[in-house]
Motif scaffolding. Structure first.
Motif, PDB file in Angstrom:
ATOM      1  N   ALA A  63      24.854  41.141 -60.904  1.00 13.24           N
ATOM      2  CA  ALA A  63      25.857  41.665 -59.985  1.00 13.24           C
ATOM      3  C   ALA A  63      27.013  40.704 -59.727  1.00 13.24           C
ATOM      4  CB  ALA A  63      25.190  42.019 -58.646  1.00 13.24           C
ATOM      5  N   ASP A  64      26.754  39.406 -59.750  1.00 14.93           N
ATOM      6  CA  ASP A  64      27.806  38.443 -59.443  1.00 14.93           C
ATOM      7  C   ASP A  64      28.740  38.295 -60.645  1.00 14.93           C
ATOM      8  OD1 ASP A  64      28.819  35.436 -59.590  1.00 14.93           O
ATOM      9  OD2 ASP A  64      28.414  35.873 -57.482  1.00 14.93           O
ATOM     10  N   PRO A  65      30.044  38.458 -60.442  1.00 10.38           N
ATOM     11  CA  PRO A  65      30.980  38.391 -61.575  1.00 10.38           C
ATOM     12  C   PRO A  65      30.931  37.059 -62.327  1.00 10.38           C
ATOM     13  CG  PRO A  65      32.055  39.369 -59.665  1.00 10.38           C
ATOM     14  CD  PRO A  65      30.737  38.848 -59.189  1.00 10.38           C
ATOM     15  N   GLY A  66      30.762  35.953 -61.609  1.00 11.81           N
ATOM     16  CA  GLY A  66      30.714  34.668 -62.268  1.00 11.81           C
ATOM     17  C   GLY A  66      29.503  34.525 -63.163  1.00 11.81           C
ATOM     18  N   PHE A  67      28.325  34.899 -62.652  1.00 15.28           N
ATOM     19  CA  PHE A  67      27.100  34.792 -63.442  1.00 15.28           C
ATOM     20  C   PHE A  67      27.103  35.793 -64.600  1.00 15.28           C
ATOM     21  CE2 PHE A  67      25.212  32.794 -59.580  1.00 15.28           C
ATOM     22  CZ  PHE A  67      24.775  31.623 -60.179  1.00 15.28           C
ATOM     23  N   SER A  68      27.490  37.033 -64.312  1.00 11.93           N
ATOM     24  CA  SER A  68      27.467  38.038 -65.371  1.00 11.93           C
ATOM     25  C   SER A  68      28.447  37.679 -66.487  1.00 11.93           C
ATOM     26  CB  SER A  68      27.793  39.430 -64.803  1.00 11.93           C
ATOM     27  OG  SER A  68      29.100  39.461 -64.253  1.00 11.93           O
ATOM     28  N   GLY A  94      19.929  25.298 -74.336  1.00 10.15           N
ATOM     29  CA  GLY A  94      18.890  25.742 -75.266  1.00 10.15           C
ATOM     30  C   GLY A  94      18.259  27.045 -74.824  1.00 10.15           C
ATOM     31  N   PHE A  95      18.037  27.173 -73.520  1.00 10.15           N
ATOM     32  CA  PHE A  95      17.471  28.428 -73.008  1.00 10.15           C
ATOM     33  C   PHE A  95      18.443  29.584 -73.209  1.00 10.15           C
ATOM     34  CE2 PHE A  95      17.228  31.535 -69.562  1.00 10.15           C
ATOM     35  CZ  PHE A  95      15.961  32.047 -69.797  1.00 10.15           C
ATOM     36  N   ASP A  96      19.730  29.360 -72.926  1.00  8.92           N
ATOM     37  CA  ASP A  96      20.722  30.422 -73.103  1.00  8.92           C
ATOM     38  C   ASP A  96      20.747  30.905 -74.557  1.00  8.92           C
ATOM     39  OD1 ASP A  96      21.379  30.309 -70.446  1.00  8.92           O
ATOM     40  OD2 ASP A  96      23.277  29.221 -70.729  1.00  8.92           O
ATOM     41  N   ARG A  97      20.647  29.969 -75.500  1.00  2.00           N
ATOM     42  CA  ARG A  97      20.632  30.370 -76.913  1.00  2.00           C
ATOM     43  C   ARG A  97      19.390  31.202 -77.230  1.00  2.00           C
ATOM     44  NH1 ARG A  97      22.524  25.006 -77.486  1.00  2.00           N
ATOM     45  NH2 ARG A  97      20.416  24.265 -77.983  1.00  2.00           N
ATOM     46  N   ALA A  98      18.255  30.771 -76.700  1.00  2.00           N
ATOM     47  CA  ALA A  98      17.017  31.516 -76.940  1.00  2.00           C
ATOM     48  C   ALA A  98      17.081  32.903 -76.319  1.00  2.00           C
ATOM     49  CB  ALA A  98      15.826  30.740 -76.376  1.00  2.00           C
ATOM     50  N   LEU A  99      17.731  33.012 -75.168  1.00  2.00           N
ATOM     51  CA  LEU A  99      17.865  34.302 -74.496  1.00  2.00           C
ATOM     52  C   LEU A  99      18.702  35.256 -75.343  1.00  2.00           C
ATOM     53  CD1 LEU A  99      16.910  35.303 -71.656  1.00  2.00           C
ATOM     54  CD2 LEU A  99      19.228  34.811 -70.842  1.00  2.00           C
ATOM     55  N   GLY A 100      19.841  34.759 -75.836  1.00  2.00           N
ATOM     56  CA  GLY A 100      20.682  35.612 -76.676  1.00  2.00           C
ATOM     57  C   GLY A 100      19.994  36.014 -77.968  1.00  2.00           C
ATOM     58  N   HIS A 125      29.151  34.672 -67.416  1.00  2.00           N
ATOM     59  CA  HIS A 125      28.506  33.628 -68.199  1.00  2.00           C
ATOM     60  C   HIS A 125      27.540  34.232 -69.213  1.00  2.00           C
ATOM     61  CE1 HIS A 125      26.261  30.024 -69.306  1.00  2.00           C
ATOM     62  NE2 HIS A 125      25.148  30.659 -68.959  1.00  2.00           N
ATOM     63  N   TYR A 126      26.633  35.092 -68.743  1.00  2.00           N
ATOM     64  CA  TYR A 126      25.614  35.619 -69.651  1.00  2.00           C
ATOM     65  C   TYR A 126      26.195  36.640 -70.633  1.00  2.00           C
ATOM     66  CZ  TYR A 126      22.055  33.187 -67.016  1.00  2.00           C
ATOM     67  OH  TYR A 126      21.294  32.205 -66.437  1.00  2.00           O
ATOM     68  N   ASP A 127      27.112  37.465 -70.155  1.00  2.00           N
ATOM     69  CA  ASP A 127      27.714  38.442 -71.066  1.00  2.00           C
ATOM     70  C   ASP A 127      28.644  37.762 -72.064  1.00  2.00           C
ATOM     71  OD1 ASP A 127      26.318  40.419 -69.812  1.00  2.00           O
ATOM     72  OD2 ASP A 127      28.000  41.125 -68.584  1.00  2.00           O
ATOM     73  N   GLY A 128      29.094  36.541 -71.724  1.00  2.00           N
ATOM     74  CA  GLY A 128      29.872  35.776 -72.684  1.00  2.00           C
ATOM     75  C   GLY A 128      28.997  35.268 -73.827  1.00  2.00           C
ATOM     76  N   ILE A 129      27.701  35.126 -73.599  1.00  2.00           N
ATOM     77  CA  ILE A 129      26.776  34.726 -74.662  1.00  2.00           C
ATOM     78  C   ILE A 129      26.483  35.915 -75.562  1.00  2.00           C
ATOM     79  CG2 ILE A 129      24.434  33.867 -75.130  1.00  2.00           C
ATOM     80  CD1 ILE A 129      24.563  32.496 -72.346  1.00  2.00           C
ATOM     81  N   ARG A 130      26.162  37.048 -74.938  1.00  2.00           N
ATOM     82  CA  ARG A 130      25.971  38.323 -75.632  1.00  2.00           C
ATOM     83  C   ARG A 130      26.390  39.442 -74.677  1.00  2.00           C
ATOM     84  NH1 ARG A 130      24.477  34.906 -78.721  1.00  2.00           N
ATOM     85  NH2 ARG A 130      22.841  35.008 -80.326  1.00  2.00           N
TER      86      ARG A 130
END
Length: 271
Positions: free
Chosen positions: A231-236, A180-186, A238-243
């Motif tokens: 900076a971390d490829p795994g985290f980025s 839910g937070f990820d959706r709100a962030l995007g 994830h988030y860049d996959g949302i937007r």
């Protein structure tokens, strides 16, 4: 009470110290039982030392047994002196209390086992449960990798304590809150929410609240996470996959909120 010459004490009975050693009770306890009339020595030497006879020792043995099963001194006195008519009933009642304590200890033991497993493994879920809750992209080995990297930290201990208390339903609620937070962030990025705005700052606070499902997150620690999200490829990924660009935008709103609380993002440390 009959008095004996000091030289006959060993032959006719046992001294307080000898009884203490034989029964494994303290001299202080023996003195207390004597003072309240629960178990008085039948003999004394001419010098006034207490001496326990064989009959006294038998009573003391029974006191020790009853005390070990949890009877109080008043109840023990009633049982020994026959002032309670239903001795078996009194013992059955005590047996029921012992059974309850055993059950409680077994529950505590099971809880300790879960805590140990949580400290050693992180998630107490099967690989299938993890996939069902966190999605097919979840790697069941991530928890073990995190433990190798962070297992000696305060945050891992806090995470393990939370994990030990959670089953699949609780973890599903955590996963739903994160999603839910990820959706709100995007959606906020799409809407052009500016770093430092009330809307952006509310999102940053919401992130801290959601993240607290793992361990408490200070504002400085949040800044450190923001850096890693970008900076971390795994985290980025994830988030860049949302937007596209969301990882960098997320870091910017975290940094702006930190500045509003007097924290310089450039010097923030994990504390």
């Amino acid at each position: 009470m009959r008095n004996l010459p000091d030289a006959t004490a060993d032959a006719d009975g046992l001294t307080v110290g000898q009884v203490s050693t034989r029964l494994g009770v303290t001299v202080r306890a023996l003195h207390h039982w004597d003072a309240i009339g629960l178990a008085r020595p039948s003999l004394r030497t001419a010098a006034g030392y207490r001496v326990y006879t064989a009959g006294d020792l038998e009573r003391l043995h029974r006191i020790v047994v009853y005390r070990e099963i949890g009877l109080g001194l008043d109840r023990i006195r009633a049982v020994l002196d026959g002032s309670t008519a239903d001795v078996p009933g009194a013992l059955r009642a005590q047996r029921a209390q012992v059974a309850m304590r055993i059950e409680r200890l077994q529950q505590l033991g099971a809880g300790l086992d879960r805590m140990i497993d949580a400290h050693e493994h992180g998630l107490l879920l099967t690989a299938e449960q993890q996939a069902a809750i966190f999605g097919s992209g979840w790697n069941p080995d991530w928890a073990a990798q995190a433990r190798l990297r962070y297992g000696d930290t305060t945050q891992w201990r806090q995470y393990a304590e939370r994990s030990a208390a959670r089953g699949p339903e609780e973890w599903q609620a955590v996963a739903d809150a994160v999603a839910g937070f990820d959706r709100a962030l995007g959606a906020a990025m799409d809407a052009g929410v500016a770093p430092g705005s009330p809307e952006a700052n509310q999102l940053v606070e919401r992130h801290r609240e959601v993240f607290a499902s793992y361990f408490p997150l200070s504002r400085q620690m949040q800044v450190c996470l923001g850096r890693r999200y970008e900076a971390d490829p795994g985290f980025s990924a994830h988030y860049d996959g949302i937007r596209p660009g969301l990882a960098a935008w997320f870091r910017r709103i975290i940094d702006a909120a930190a500045r509003a609380h007097g924290i310089d993002p450039a010097t923030a440390t994990w504390q």
